[in-house]
Design an enzyme around this catalytic site. Structure first.
Site, mmCIF file in Angstrom:
data_model
loop_
_atom_site.group_PDB
_atom_site.id
_atom_site.type_symbol
_atom_site.label_atom_id
_atom_site.label_comp_id
_atom_site.label_asym_id
_atom_site.label_seq_id
_atom_site.Cartn_x
_atom_site.Cartn_y
_atom_site.Cartn_z
ATOM 1 N N GLY A 1 0.844 -1.195 0.000
ATOM 2 C CA GLY A 1 0.000 0.000 0.000
ATOM 3 C C GLY A 1 0.870 1.232 0.000
ATOM 4 O O GLY A 1 2.037 1.183 0.423
ATOM 5 N N GLN B 1 2.783 9.995 1.566
ATOM 6 C CA GLN B 1 4.093 9.338 1.589
ATOM 7 C C GLN B 1 4.976 9.723 0.409
ATOM 8 O O GLN B 1 6.170 9.445 0.408
ATOM 9 C CB GLN B 1 3.925 7.807 1.604
ATOM 10 C CG GLN B 1 3.313 7.302 2.901
ATOM 11 C CD GLN B 1 3.216 5.798 2.891
ATOM 12 O OE1 GLN B 1 2.291 5.243 2.310
ATOM 13 N NE2 GLN B 1 4.179 5.125 3.502
ATOM 14 N N HIS C 1 -2.951 7.126 6.939
ATOM 15 C CA HIS C 1 -2.006 8.077 6.330
ATOM 16 C C HIS C 1 -2.711 9.343 5.847
ATOM 17 O O HIS C 1 -2.184 10.449 6.014
ATOM 18 C CB HIS C 1 -1.266 7.445 5.148
ATOM 19 C CG HIS C 1 -0.066 6.639 5.534
ATOM 20 N ND1 HIS C 1 1.013 7.174 6.202
ATOM 21 C CD2 HIS C 1 0.234 5.334 5.331
ATOM 22 C CE1 HIS C 1 1.917 6.227 6.395
ATOM 23 N NE2 HIS C 1 1.475 5.098 5.889
ATOM 24 N N CYS D 1 5.768 -0.073 7.573
ATOM 25 C CA CYS D 1 5.387 1.086 6.767
ATOM 26 C C CYS D 1 6.581 1.525 5.929
ATOM 27 O O CYS D 1 7.694 1.603 6.437
ATOM 28 C CB CYS D 1 4.959 2.225 7.693
ATOM 29 S SG CYS D 1 4.464 3.709 6.820
ATOM 30 N N LEU D 2 6.351 1.814 4.649
ATOM 31 C CA LEU D 2 7.459 2.215 3.776
ATOM 32 C C LEU D 2 8.122 3.503 4.258
ATOM 33 O O LEU D 2 9.291 3.738 3.961
ATOM 34 C CB LEU D 2 6.967 2.384 2.336
ATOM 35 C CG LEU D 2 6.464 1.108 1.637
ATOM 36 C CD1 LEU D 2 5.952 1.439 0.244
ATOM 37 C CD2 LEU D 2 7.547 0.040 1.585
ATOM 38 N N HIS E 1 -4.593 0.941 7.472
ATOM 39 C CA HIS E 1 -3.246 1.514 7.595
ATOM 40 C C HIS E 1 -3.070 2.683 6.618
ATOM 41 O O HIS E 1 -2.604 3.763 7.000
ATOM 42 C CB HIS E 1 -2.186 0.430 7.342
ATOM 43 C CG HIS E 1 -0.778 0.929 7.373
ATOM 44 N ND1 HIS E 1 0.124 0.603 8.369
ATOM 45 C CD2 HIS E 1 -0.095 1.761 6.529
ATOM 46 C CE1 HIS E 1 1.272 1.218 8.133
ATOM 47 N NE2 HIS E 1 1.169 1.919 7.019
ATOM 48 N N GLU E 2 -3.479 2.468 5.356
ATOM 49 C CA GLU E 2 -3.331 3.522 4.348
ATOM 50 C C GLU E 2 -4.275 4.685 4.625
ATOM 51 O O GLU E 2 -3.915 5.854 4.439
ATOM 52 C CB GLU E 2 -3.565 2.972 2.938
ATOM 53 C CG GLU E 2 -2.581 1.873 2.513
ATOM 54 C CD GLU E 2 -1.122 2.253 2.731
ATOM 55 O OE1 GLU E 2 -0.772 3.435 2.563
ATOM 56 O OE2 GLU E 2 -0.324 1.366 3.103
HETATM 57 ZN ZN LIG Z 1 2.429 3.285 5.982
#
Ligand SMILES: [Zn+2]
Length: 196
Positions: free
Chosen positions: A45, A50, A151, A105-106, A147-148
């Protein structure tokens, strides 16, 4: 085009993201770049904040989870094709008993922690053609969306940890914001010192 992923500590990750309209400039190209960036980083995701944009877009491709033999076959089957673009999303219901899942998380490389979330959601969103959907998701699919979705609400999974856990990873998070990471994709670090 692969875009740099914004690291922990950047103000854009703490902002409430704004809706876009269907005339948003070069939306197709932005989405293509987001998918390329997510796949390049082996993510499931990615949300627009991000990549530095405080707008309500996130993308999901949960197909890597379909290899998880601990899931029942029906869920594996669903996840194998679960790829979706979510624009102007709004979660309208979250129900069920909270369950823990080890999230990463990226934007926060090499940190993984158990996060508690409710298993069932109902979400309204627009797809890439600005067609409106209202859908239910459950289990891991819901988890990735939650999760996304966080963000675009300015929330990171580390915000949801206990005070003790937060203390234990504080130093690690500071290091990430300074660029002390060793990862295989491009990142943009808010507190990296410039080389003289
Ligand atoms: Zn994340």
């Amino acid at each position: 085009m692969i875009l740099p992923i914004v690291a922990y500590g950047a103000p854009v990750l703490k902002k409430l993201a704004k809706d876009i309209d269907k005339d948003y400039p070069e939306l197709d190209e932005l989405l293509a770049n987001m998918y390329e960036t997510m796949y390049n980083a082996s993510g499931v995701g990615l949300a627009a904040p991000q990549i530095g944009l405080p707008i309500r877009i996130f993308i999901v491709d949960a197909s890597p989870f379909s290899d998880d033999d601990e899931l029942d076959p029906a869920e594996q089957e669903f996840l194998s094709t679960f790829k979706q673009t979510f624009i102007n999303a709004k979660i309208i219901e979250e129900t069920g008993d909270e369950w823990a899942f080890n999230e990463g998380c990226l934007s926060i490389p090499d940190v993984r922690e158990d996060v508690f979330r409710k298993p069932d959601i109902v979400i309204e969103y627009y797809d890439e053609d600005f067609k409106k959907h209202t859908e239910k998701f459950t289990g891991l699919a819901a988890r990735v969306i939650q999760h996304e979705y966080d963000h675009i609400e300015g929330i990171l999974f580390t915000d949801k940890l206990s005070q003790l856990k937060k203390r234990l990873i504080k130093r690690r998070l500071e290091d990430i914001s300074k660029g002390k990471t060793n990862i295989g994709y491009r990142m943009k670090y808010p507190n990296k010192k410039k080389k003289r």
